[in-house]
Every structure is written in C-alpha cells, then in structure tokens.
Motif scaffolding. Structure first.
Motif, PDB file in Angstrom:
ATOM      1  N   VAL A  42      -0.016 -45.953  59.287  1.00  0.00           N
ATOM      2  CA  VAL A  42       1.329 -45.519  59.670  1.00  0.00           C
ATOM      3  C   VAL A  42       1.345 -45.367  61.188  1.00  0.00           C
ATOM      4  CG1 VAL A  42       3.057 -43.694  59.489  1.00  0.00           C
ATOM      5  CG2 VAL A  42       1.694 -44.322  57.488  1.00  0.00           C
ATOM      6  N   ARG A  43       2.350 -45.954  61.803  1.00  0.00           N
ATOM      7  CA  ARG A  43       2.460 -45.847  63.263  1.00  0.00           C
ATOM      8  C   ARG A  43       3.823 -45.253  63.614  1.00  0.00           C
ATOM      9  NH1 ARG A  43      -1.355 -49.684  65.809  1.00  0.00           N
ATOM     10  NH2 ARG A  43      -1.897 -51.366  64.369  1.00  0.00           N
ATOM     11  N   PHE A  79       0.357 -52.622  55.938  1.00  0.00           N
ATOM     12  CA  PHE A  79      -0.340 -52.749  54.665  1.00  0.00           C
ATOM     13  C   PHE A  79      -1.510 -53.712  54.831  1.00  0.00           C
ATOM     14  CE2 PHE A  79       4.061 -51.639  53.793  1.00  0.00           C
ATOM     15  CZ  PHE A  79       3.903 -50.541  52.954  1.00  0.00           C
ATOM     16  N   SER A 131      -9.950 -40.289  57.041  1.00  0.00           N
ATOM     17  CA  SER A 131      -8.714 -40.770  57.658  1.00  0.00           C
ATOM     18  C   SER A 131      -8.764 -40.420  59.145  1.00  0.00           C
ATOM     19  CB  SER A 131      -7.500 -40.144  56.990  1.00  0.00           C
ATOM     20  OG  SER A 131      -7.572 -38.746  57.105  1.00  0.00           O
ATOM     21  N   TYR A 138      -3.608 -48.907  54.222  1.00  0.00           N
ATOM     22  CA  TYR A 138      -2.362 -48.803  54.983  1.00  0.00           C
ATOM     23  C   TYR A 138      -2.547 -47.951  56.233  1.00  0.00           C
ATOM     24  CZ  TYR A 138      -1.580 -44.472  52.283  1.00  0.00           C
ATOM     25  OH  TYR A 138      -1.699 -43.248  51.689  1.00  0.00           O
ATOM     26  N   THR A 154      -1.375 -43.950  65.761  1.00  0.00           N
ATOM     27  CA  THR A 154      -1.736 -44.723  64.576  1.00  0.00           C
ATOM     28  C   THR A 154      -2.504 -43.805  63.635  1.00  0.00           C
ATOM     29  OG1 THR A 154      -1.922 -46.782  65.849  1.00  0.00           O
ATOM     30  CG2 THR A 154      -3.045 -46.709  63.713  1.00  0.00           C
ATOM     31  N   SER A 155      -2.005 -43.681  62.414  1.00  0.00           N
ATOM     32  CA  SER A 155      -2.731 -42.932  61.384  1.00  0.00           C
ATOM     33  C   SER A 155      -3.274 -43.934  60.377  1.00  0.00           C
ATOM     34  CB  SER A 155      -1.800 -41.954  60.656  1.00  0.00           C
ATOM     35  OG  SER A 155      -1.283 -41.018  61.559  1.00  0.00           O
ATOM     36  N   ALA A 195       3.263 -55.580  58.437  1.00  0.00           N
ATOM     37  CA  ALA A 195       3.825 -54.280  58.831  1.00  0.00           C
ATOM     38  C   ALA A 195       5.322 -54.378  59.132  1.00  0.00           C
ATOM     39  CB  ALA A 195       3.087 -53.751  60.064  1.00  0.00           C
ATOM     40  N   PHE A 205       8.922 -46.934  64.223  1.00  0.00           N
ATOM     41  CA  PHE A 205       8.120 -46.550  63.073  1.00  0.00           C
ATOM     42  C   PHE A 205       7.641 -47.824  62.382  1.00  0.00           C
ATOM     43  CE2 PHE A 205       7.810 -45.657  58.535  1.00  0.00           C
ATOM     44  CZ  PHE A 205       6.983 -44.547  58.528  1.00  0.00           C
ATOM     45  N   SER A 206       6.440 -47.761  61.852  1.00  0.00           N
ATOM     46  CA  SER A 206       5.918 -48.923  61.124  1.00  0.00           C
ATOM     47  C   SER A 206       4.865 -48.466  60.110  1.00  0.00           C
ATOM     48  CB  SER A 206       5.284 -49.907  62.107  1.00  0.00           C
ATOM     49  OG  SER A 206       4.641 -50.954  61.410  1.00  0.00           O
ATOM     50  N   THR A 207       4.866 -49.109  58.979  1.00  0.00           N
ATOM     51  CA  THR A 207       3.786 -48.910  58.009  1.00  0.00           C
ATOM     52  C   THR A 207       3.085 -50.249  57.831  1.00  0.00           C
ATOM     53  OG1 THR A 207       5.059 -47.243  56.848  1.00  0.00           O
ATOM     54  CG2 THR A 207       3.193 -48.182  55.685  1.00  0.00           C
TER      55      THR A 207
END
Lengths: 283, 140
Positions: free
Chosen positions: A269-270, A258, A59, A267, A49-50, A239, A254-256
């Motif tokens: 990003v995974r 919000f 971040s 947001y 997870t970012s 997401a 993949f997932s983003t």
C-alpha cells in the motif's frame, strides 16, 4: 521517529498558504511520465510504502521525502531521503538518492522521451521500492544487519510517454549498476496508463469534482540482470493508482500494489502527498 | 567496481553535476528576468487551422478561468497581464493567433522557454483555456 517527523513536515506544508502552480503531479508512484517540474517550482512530497510479505516475515513501512526542483524547462532535479521500520524489529534511515531528468525535445510529440540519471547511496534495508529491478525477493534479516550493507548505485532510465486521447501512456526501461559490487547491470521496467476523471472544468471551485481526480494503473517489475538472463525469481506488481488534487498546490495519491509472482510481496500500500511552491523565475 | 572506487565516483558525480548547473546557469533564472520569446516556436499548419469546439458555448469560459487560475496564473499573473516569469497574454501578438495555435501552444509547451506542456489536461479544458484567453482584452 521518522514518520512523526514526516508528519510534522506535512503539517507545516499544509499550513503554508502557498500560491498555486500549474504543474502536473503524476498519479504514478513508480512510473515516470514526460512532464517535468516547472522551472522555478519547488515540490516537497512525503510518501510511504507499506509492505505485507508472505508467511511470518515482518511487515514494513518505508517513508520517504522528495524535494524536487525545476531548474529549466528541460531539466528537473530531485533529492530523496528515505527510511524504514520493520515490525517487531527496528527502523531508521536507509539512504538517499539524487536524480536528474532531462527532456531533450522542445515540444510535444507522439512519443516524448526523457532521460533519467540517478545516484543512490542506500542500504539493504531500503524498502521504498521506487523501482523494482533484477531478481530475487527482498532480504528479511534483522534491520541492523541489513543497514550495515551499504550500496552505491547508479541508475538510468529511458522514459517514453505519450498523451493519447486524454490518456497518459508511459513506459520506463530501467538500468541499475551497483558500484559497490562486481556484478552486472540489473534491469527493470515500469509502465502506466492514467487519465483525469473529468473533462470539462466546472466554473465553480470544488474539492470533490471529477476534474480533480486522476485514475490509472501501473505495472512494474524486475527483468533480471546482464549476468542472470531471464525473468526467473523476479518480482512483478500490478498497482491501481488514484490521485486527488486536493488544493491548487497540493495532491494526495494512493495505490495498492498486488504481487504477481511468488517472490513478490502479496500486496503493498502506498500513500503520498505533495505540495508545490513557485520560488524562482524561469526561462 | 569496488566500494573504494565507488567512493571515488561520488565526488566526481557531484562535481559533474555542479559543472552542469554552471553551464546551464544562463537558462536558470532565480528571479526577476523576463523570458525571451522563441521565434522558432511555430505551430504546424494543421493545428493552426483548428477551430474551438466550445466556441458556441461561452458558458464554459468560466471553467477556463478557473483552470487558468490553477495552472497559469503563477506565471502569467491572475489577470493574464504577465509577470517576470511569463508574458502578457493580452498582447496583440498573442491575441492575433488562431484558437488552434493557442491550443497547440498550451498543449505542447516549450521546454526551451520553460512553458510547460499541458497535454495532461483533458482536451475540453485546454479549449476552455483558449476561450478564457479570448476574454483578456488587448494590451492598451
């Protein structure tokens, strides 16, 4: 160092020509559906997870490893080991989790319940956000200070999931008790819908066929606690998710996410990768 | 609850889990045992009578064979003849079942025997699997 070790594990797994196994790797990162790991199957997954918080907050990257095993047709157990790195700060191990999922009904029904119990020993630097509960934003003290705040937590989920005209529809209600502090039970939710992009399977082998992709969307967030009623200052995310069955035993997803409220990171990003190995018999 | 009492909780949780594993051990098979049939795994009448919408499209059976290799072969064997993990699908008592019954069992699974539910597959792919199962010859 943790991400490079994870990468090494991924490479070992990729090079291992494991036989195929049939279980479904869910497209969701947070929401659980009712499909358990096949008995005798071992799944190893790595994910990250970012997060990109507001303002000048750092971040972060939060990698984790999942080791999942199907003990029986109605019982799956899973161990998580997780870490985190904060930009311009530090990083390291943030804890572990051990979960069990139980499917009480023998066959498929309109709504399929699964009971979930998890013990967590994590610290305040944990950022994988496999569930969002309670209220308030993440803490952004220096990593080493956060890591000193250890928590023992017990988490339960009621998972309801349905297969409806090719769609999966899943709802999770989350209850979490921090055993290290005298505080109430924190609450959260996760809901998701997804479906395979293909219908008929082609007769030939292919990597990029629509049938190898599952797309969907999930929403998750906190619902306060038994001591802080209401959803003020809670975090919520929407997401989209996409899973690609890369080979017969590996899936990437993949997932983003919000953030929907001021307390949520704007947001996230995974990314995740999983491979399965049939290692035992079953009944 | 305090941190100290939490430290007492963990060993209890581990112990409880080990007890659960031991209790479940008759149903946890690590190798080599053939699972037993479940006589209570009965198909609802309305599902039993369903016919295969792909029955007039034998060209789609190839896709069923591919899905079988991806999803079923690890337990039932690449040729469907069964392994220590799952039975032979060419057996007469399997082949005697209706298309609707096979579709229902593929979709529904059986958590007691370890047969996964494949309702996450699109319906046409599950019917393709039924077409493929019909290509497995009856047990000699």
């Amino acid at each position: 160092m943790l991400p490079s070790r994870l990468l090494g594990l991924v490479m070992v797994c990729v090079m291992w020509a494991a036989p195929s196994s049939g279980a479904q790797e869910r497209a969701y990162f947070v929401t659980y559906d009712h499909y358990l790991e096949e008995p005798g199957n071992l799944e190893i997954a790595v994910a990250n997870t970012s997060g990109f918080p507001r303002g000048d907050r750092p971040s972060y990257n939060a990698p984790w490893i999942e080791i999942e095993y199907g003990l029986t047709g109605w019982w799956t157990t899973e161990l998580y080991v997780e870490g985190a790195t904060f930009s311009k700060d530090g990083g390291g191990f943030t804890g572990w989790r051990w979960e069990h999922r139980f499917r009480p009904l023998k066959s498929e029904h309109r709504i399929n319940p699964v009971l979930y119990v998890e013990y967590e020993r994590i610290n305040e630097a944990s950022r994988i956000q496999k569930e969002i509960i309670g209220s308030g934003s993440l803490s952004f003290e220096p990593f080493d200070e956060l890591r000193r705040e250890q928590a023992h937590e017990l988490e339960a989920k009621l998972i309801l999931s349905s297969a409806v005209r090719g769609w999966n529809v899943s709802e999770n209600l989350i209850f979490e008790k921090n055993l290290s502090k005298d505080e109430g039970v924190e609450l959260g939710y996760a809901v998701g819908v997804s479906r395979p992009l293909g219908t008929l399977a082609s007769g030939s082998s292919c990597r990029l066929c629509r049938e190898n992709f599952v797309a969907g969307i999930e929403a998750y967030g906190g619902l306060g606690s038994t001591e802080e009623r209401g959803v003020r200052d809670t975090r919520h995310f929407l997401a989209p998710v996409l899973a690609w069955r890369l080979t017969e035993n590996t899936t990437v997803k993949f997932s983003t996410g919000f953030g929907l409220t001021d307390t949520s990171d704007p947001y996230m990003v995974r990314v995740g990768w999983a491979c399965e190995f049939p290692i035992g018999g079953r009944r | 609850m305090t941190g100290r009492s939490a430290h007492r909780v963990l060993p209890t949780l581990v112990l409880a889990t080990l007890v659960l594993v031991l209790l479940a051990s008759p149903t946890v098979v690590w190798s080599g045992q053939v699972r037993e049939r479940d006589p209570g795994w009965t198909v609802p009448p309305q599902d039993d009578s369903r016919s295969n919408p792909l029955a007039g499209r034998p060209e789609t059976a190839g896709g069923g064979g591919k899905v079988f290799q991806q999803r079923c072969a690890s337990c039932h064997g690449g040729d469907g003849r069964g392994t220590s993990r799952a039975p032979n699908l060419g057996q007469a008592d399997v082949q005697a079942q209706t298309d609707g019954a096979l579709f229902w069992k593929i979709s529904s699974g059986n958590a007691h025997t370890g047969m996964p539910a494949f309702s996450f597959l699109p319906e046409p792919q599950r019917w393709q699997l039924v077409l493929h199962l019909r290509t497995l010859s009856a047990e000699p």
